[in-house]
Motif scaffolding. Structure first.
Motif, PDB file in Angstrom:
ATOM      1  N   GLY A 196      43.590  39.536  29.876  1.00  0.00           N
ATOM      2  CA  GLY A 196      42.816  40.752  30.061  1.00  0.00           C
ATOM      3  C   GLY A 196      41.461  40.693  29.381  1.00  0.00           C
ATOM      4  O   GLY A 196      40.442  41.079  29.956  1.00  0.00           O
ATOM      5  N   ASN A 210      44.794  48.718  35.760  1.00  0.00           N
ATOM      6  CA  ASN A 210      43.684  48.104  35.033  1.00  0.00           C
ATOM      7  C   ASN A 210      44.198  47.016  34.086  1.00  0.00           C
ATOM      8  O   ASN A 210      43.585  46.725  33.068  1.00  0.00           O
ATOM      9  CB  ASN A 210      42.935  49.183  34.238  1.00  0.00           C
ATOM     10  CG  ASN A 210      41.606  48.697  33.679  1.00  0.00           C
ATOM     11  OD1 ASN A 210      40.819  48.045  34.370  1.00  0.00           O
ATOM     12  ND2 ASN A 210      41.356  49.006  32.426  1.00  0.00           N
ATOM     13  N   LEU A 211      45.345  46.434  34.438  1.00  0.00           N
ATOM     14  CA  LEU A 211      45.965  45.401  33.607  1.00  0.00           C
ATOM     15  C   LEU A 211      46.257  44.160  34.447  1.00  0.00           C
ATOM     16  O   LEU A 211      46.597  44.270  35.629  1.00  0.00           O
ATOM     17  CB  LEU A 211      47.285  45.891  33.013  1.00  0.00           C
ATOM     18  CG  LEU A 211      47.242  47.050  32.028  1.00  0.00           C
ATOM     19  CD1 LEU A 211      48.652  47.374  31.555  1.00  0.00           C
ATOM     20  CD2 LEU A 211      46.349  46.733  30.849  1.00  0.00           C
ATOM     21  N   CYS A 234      47.566  46.339  27.041  1.00  0.00           N
ATOM     22  CA  CYS A 234      48.055  45.083  27.622  1.00  0.00           C
ATOM     23  C   CYS A 234      49.393  44.681  27.008  1.00  0.00           C
ATOM     24  O   CYS A 234      50.323  44.272  27.719  1.00  0.00           O
ATOM     25  CB  CYS A 234      47.048  43.958  27.399  1.00  0.00           C
ATOM     26  SG  CYS A 234      45.554  44.071  28.402  1.00  0.00           S
ATOM     27  N   LYS A 279      37.383  42.201  36.153  1.00  0.00           N
ATOM     28  CA  LYS A 279      38.516  42.882  36.783  1.00  0.00           C
ATOM     29  C   LYS A 279      38.957  44.128  36.025  1.00  0.00           C
ATOM     30  O   LYS A 279      39.553  45.039  36.608  1.00  0.00           O
ATOM     31  CB  LYS A 279      39.702  41.919  36.886  1.00  0.00           C
ATOM     32  CG  LYS A 279      39.470  40.722  37.790  1.00  0.00           C
ATOM     33  CD  LYS A 279      40.693  39.810  37.788  1.00  0.00           C
ATOM     34  CE  LYS A 279      40.461  38.575  38.652  1.00  0.00           C
ATOM     35  NZ  LYS A 279      41.618  37.635  38.589  1.00  0.00           N
ATOM     36  N   TYR A 280      38.705  44.160  34.711  1.00  0.00           N
ATOM     37  CA  TYR A 280      39.250  45.222  33.873  1.00  0.00           C
ATOM     38  C   TYR A 280      38.131  45.883  33.082  1.00  0.00           C
ATOM     39  O   TYR A 280      37.124  45.268  32.755  1.00  0.00           O
ATOM     40  CB  TYR A 280      40.323  44.648  32.926  1.00  0.00           C
ATOM     41  CG  TYR A 280      41.251  43.694  33.641  1.00  0.00           C
ATOM     42  CD1 TYR A 280      42.094  44.151  34.647  1.00  0.00           C
ATOM     43  CD2 TYR A 280      41.233  42.336  33.358  1.00  0.00           C
ATOM     44  CE1 TYR A 280      42.915  43.284  35.342  1.00  0.00           C
ATOM     45  CE2 TYR A 280      42.051  41.454  34.045  1.00  0.00           C
ATOM     46  CZ  TYR A 280      42.889  41.933  35.041  1.00  0.00           C
ATOM     47  OH  TYR A 280      43.683  41.063  35.742  1.00  0.00           O
ATOM     48  N   LEU A 328      37.420  41.326  30.826  1.00  0.00           N
ATOM     49  CA  LEU A 328      37.166  42.722  30.459  1.00  0.00           C
ATOM     50  C   LEU A 328      35.673  43.004  30.345  1.00  0.00           C
ATOM     51  O   LEU A 328      34.916  42.198  29.813  1.00  0.00           O
ATOM     52  CB  LEU A 328      37.841  43.028  29.117  1.00  0.00           C
ATOM     53  CG  LEU A 328      37.565  44.422  28.516  1.00  0.00           C
ATOM     54  CD1 LEU A 328      38.183  45.520  29.377  1.00  0.00           C
ATOM     55  CD2 LEU A 328      38.082  44.501  27.082  1.00  0.00           C
ATOM     56  N   ILE A 359      42.835  52.828  31.715  1.00  0.00           N
ATOM     57  CA  ILE A 359      41.423  52.602  31.381  1.00  0.00           C
ATOM     58  C   ILE A 359      41.172  53.281  30.043  1.00  0.00           C
ATOM     59  O   ILE A 359      40.838  54.473  29.992  1.00  0.00           O
ATOM     60  CB  ILE A 359      40.482  53.187  32.456  1.00  0.00           C
ATOM     61  CG1 ILE A 359      40.819  52.631  33.840  1.00  0.00           C
ATOM     62  CG2 ILE A 359      39.024  52.896  32.105  1.00  0.00           C
ATOM     63  CD1 ILE A 359      40.054  53.299  34.975  1.00  0.00           C
TER      64      ILE A 359
END
Length: 494
Positions: free
Chosen positions: A164, A3-4, A312, A261-262, A168, A293
């Protein structure tokens, strides 16, 4: 952790056309060689199409680094540099940018080989300000190839956090609990940061949970949990429900992250959660955080945002804790005084019910939530992960929007001491230099909530640069002032 973002920094060398282009070419090659020798090639890309001397070159370089998947930019002044083209490069690049410059190599080549990038950095920074372009400039931005390679390496976690944030989505469930006004979350600053938010009700989550009853994946999840908990599996009867809940959250993330994406989650955990779901979600929250997450408790939206930034930066598991209670006098005298170089006021206990991942606990047990069980049947409060937090370096930090939509942040480096807490929940004895003054003149004075994010290691330098880059005013970017340096509100006669 999936998730990064993976950072790829495009290194673009620039040159003022009245200087030899070869200076920038050779210095760029030396920089890339120095970086590759020490850190490998995974995080960088050397733009070969041109040395940027003009706006046309700027466009060519942009097209090249975009085509090669770069999501961060390093503008490298091999000599004085073209202040217009180089700052337009950062302006039109969609991602974080840094500016660094080449130092002169030797006293034997200060005629044809002198680049004057020390001077050029001044013009670059001035032009960036004129254009309102954000860029990261290191503390000492002019250096040798090896020194500039280190600067780029330090930029990687900063860039990772900024990239990120730009992709997000925070998913929240339910309003914050009663009497938790401190966790207020004005969403305007989230949008200013480029973060999306999806706010849902607890009923939406409960409906999704019910739909996962009998999910064929539950037994495999239970087995995962059993293997992770080992001898700490003190409440095996609750694991099927926890597995069902974990699958609910993971499926929700996949179905709702949309074009982002995150994801990070701000979850509800009381007061009605236990009686309706039949458990507390702490252990599941810890597991998702271990997957990258972050999940905050008590619908703490800026708490989970802070956790994501720390994940991150550190590429490691983080946690969210209450800045909770003082260390008793007898514990301090027996276990800390004269053994560690901290006064009593520099220590405190960080605690939460059970959301800290197993990898960050010295040992752990699945238990029930003692505080909640004082007013509820014990069986509906099962699901906490209890244990002492591992000793070692930590960074305590938080990004927050005030009620009137102003960004603030704090950072304090310290450690978790190897002292038995003799308490319950996920808990540790924390020590931060000058914590007493920091507590009074930052945490209280600046109206921060009781939750703080914890990264396991010293990451203050990178976090400070991330917060500056995203727009936290320097006067609202607080840290634990060393002894002798007064806070603005500190009484000099105290």
């Amino acid at each position: 952790m999936n998730n990064l973002p993976q950072v790829k920094i495009g290194i673009v060398a620039v040159s003022r056309d009245c200087f030899p282009e070869s200076l920038s070419v050779n210095r760029r090659k030396a920089l890339v060689e120095a970086y590759t020798a020490k850190y490998g090639t995974e995080a960088i890309y050397e733009c070969p199409v041109c040395i940027v001397e003009s706006e046309i070159h700027m466009v060519q370089a942009l097209e090249d680094i975009r085509a090669n998947g770069c999501n961060a930019l390093c503008v490298y002044l091999g000599n004085f540099g073209p202040e217009i083209s180089e700052t337009l490069l950062a302006k039109h690049f969609d991602g974080p940018a840094m500016f660094i410059a080449a130092a002169e190599e030797t006293q034997n080549d200060l005629v044809g080989g002198r680049g004057d990038a020390y001077c050029g950095m001044l013009n670059a920074s001035y032009n960036l300000k004129l254009r309102n372009v954000k860029a990261y400039i290191p503390e000492n931005p002019v250096g040798t190839a090896a020194q500039c390679a280190d600067m780029i390496h330090e930029f990687v976690p900063i860039a990772r956090a900024i990239v990120g944030l730009s992709d997000l989505k925070i998913i929240s469930f339910g309003p914050r609990p009663l009497n938790f006004l401190a966790c207020n979350a004005p969403i305007k600053q989230l949008y200013n940061l480029g973060v999306e938010i999806e706010e849902n009700s607890e009923l939406d989550l409960f409906e999704a949970f019910k739909k996962h009853e009998g999910d064929e994946r539950i037994p495999a999840k239970v087995k995962e949990m059993e293997e992770e908990l080992g001898v700490g599996n003190k409440k095996p009867e609750v694991l099927p429900k926890l597995a069902q809940y974990e699958l609910t959250l993971l499926d929700w993330v996949e179905a709702h992250k949309g074009y982002r994406k995150y994801v990070a989650i701000a979850g509800k955990c009381w007061p009605a959660f236990q009686t309706q779901f039949g458990f507390v979600p702490c252990y599941v929250n810890s597991r998702l955080t271990g997957m990258g997450i972050p999940v905050s408790c008590e619908v703490d939206i800026y708490g989970c945002l802070s956790e994501f930034i720390g994940t991150c930066v550190s590429e490691d598991i983080v946690t969210l804790l209450d800045i909770n209670n003082t260390v008793p006098d007898d514990m301090y005298e027996e276990s800390i005084n004269k053994k560690y170089d901290y006064t009593h006021n520099e220590t405190f206990m960080g605690f939460h019910c059970g959301n800290t991942n197993t990898k960050k606990l010295s040992s752990c047990n699945m238990k029930y939530q003692m505080i909640m069980a004082r007013t509820l049947p014990e069986e509906v409060t099962q699901g906490t992960l209890e244990g002492d937090i591992i000793p070692g370096d930590i960074t305590f930090y938080r990004l927050q929007s005030t009620a009137d939509n102003k960004l603030r942040a704090y950072i304090a480096q310290g450690e978790v001491l190897p002292v038995a807490t003799r308490s319950f929940g996920g808990i540790g004895v924390f020590a931060i230099p000058e914590m007493g003054r920091f507590y009074r003149h930052v945490l209280i004075e600046k109206n921060y909530p009781h939750h703080g994010a914890v990264a396991f290691g010293h990451f203050g330098k990178a976090l400070y640069e991330v917060f500056k880059y995203i727009g936290v005013p320097v006067e609202d970017l607080n840290y634990n002032q060393p002894k002798g340096v007064l806070y603005p509100t500190e009484n000099p006669f105290a």
